[in-house]
Design a protein around this motif. Structure first.
Motif, PDB file in Angstrom:
ATOM      1  N   CYS A  60     -16.427 -20.945 -44.196  1.00  0.00           N
ATOM      2  CA  CYS A  60     -17.651 -20.214 -44.508  1.00  0.00           C
ATOM      3  C   CYS A  60     -18.319 -20.838 -45.730  1.00  0.00           C
ATOM      4  N   LYS A  62     -20.475 -19.584 -47.527  1.00  0.00           N
ATOM      5  CA  LYS A  62     -20.813 -18.556 -48.520  1.00  0.00           C
ATOM      6  C   LYS A  62     -19.609 -18.187 -49.376  1.00  0.00           C
ATOM      7  N   CYS A  63     -18.423 -18.048 -48.738  1.00  0.00           N
ATOM      8  CA  CYS A  63     -17.284 -17.587 -49.517  1.00  0.00           C
ATOM      9  C   CYS A  63     -16.080 -18.508 -49.384  1.00  0.00           C
ATOM     10  N   CYS A  80     -17.766 -15.268 -40.240  1.00  0.00           N
ATOM     11  CA  CYS A  80     -16.791 -15.312 -41.321  1.00  0.00           C
ATOM     12  C   CYS A  80     -15.637 -14.361 -41.019  1.00  0.00           C
ATOM     13  N   THR A  82     -13.849 -12.782 -42.969  1.00  0.00           N
ATOM     14  CA  THR A  82     -13.769 -11.638 -43.868  1.00  0.00           C
ATOM     15  C   THR A  82     -14.833 -10.587 -43.555  1.00  0.00           C
ATOM     16  N   CYS A  86     -18.126 -10.405 -45.903  1.00  0.00           N
ATOM     17  CA  CYS A  86     -19.107 -11.476 -45.905  1.00  0.00           C
ATOM     18  C   CYS A  86     -19.726 -11.526 -44.524  1.00  0.00           C
ATOM     19  N   PHE A  88     -21.609 -13.816 -43.048  1.00  0.00           N
ATOM     20  CA  PHE A  88     -22.132 -15.101 -42.605  1.00  0.00           C
ATOM     21  C   PHE A  88     -21.881 -15.304 -41.108  1.00  0.00           C
TER      22      PHE A  88
HETATM   23 ZN   LIG Z   1     -17.792 -15.790 -45.748  1.00  0.00          ZN
END
Ligand SMILES: [Zn+2]
Length: 93
Positions: A60, A62-63, A80, A82, A86, A88
């Motif tokens: 991901c 983003k994270c 994602c 998570t 998150c 995404f």
């Molecule tokens: Zn993420």
């Protein structure tokens, strides 16, 4: 009379100098704005490339967590692991 003439002459010269200075400043500003715009576009392009690299590695962007493939209404997409922490998602083309 002579004094007056001299004064107006100096004034005219100063004005010209001022105008020239102003033009230089305006030109510099325009160039700076152009460069800022260019840099901004470059940053966006770099970010997109980096995001693509992350997605290709199933991570991901983003994270940094792992991405999982899910089947959605409109086909497969990466999301994602998570989620919903998150959110995404990326459509698989
Ligand atoms: Zn993420």
């Amino acid at each position: 009379m002579l004094e007056q003439h001299r004064t107006s002459e100096i004034d005219g010269e100063t004005k010209q100098q001022l105008i020239r200075k102003l033009e230089t400043v305006i030109a510099k500003n325009k160039q700076q704005q152009k460069e800022i715009k260019k840099r901004h576009v470059q940053t966006i392009q770099t970010n997109r490339k980096q995001e693509d690299r992350y997605i290709q590695q199933n991570r991901c962007p983003k994270c940094g967590s792992a991405l999982v493939i899910k089947n959605g209404k409109y086909g497969k997409f990466k999301c994602c692991s998570t989620y919903p922490k998150c959110r995404f998602t990326q459509k698989i083309r």
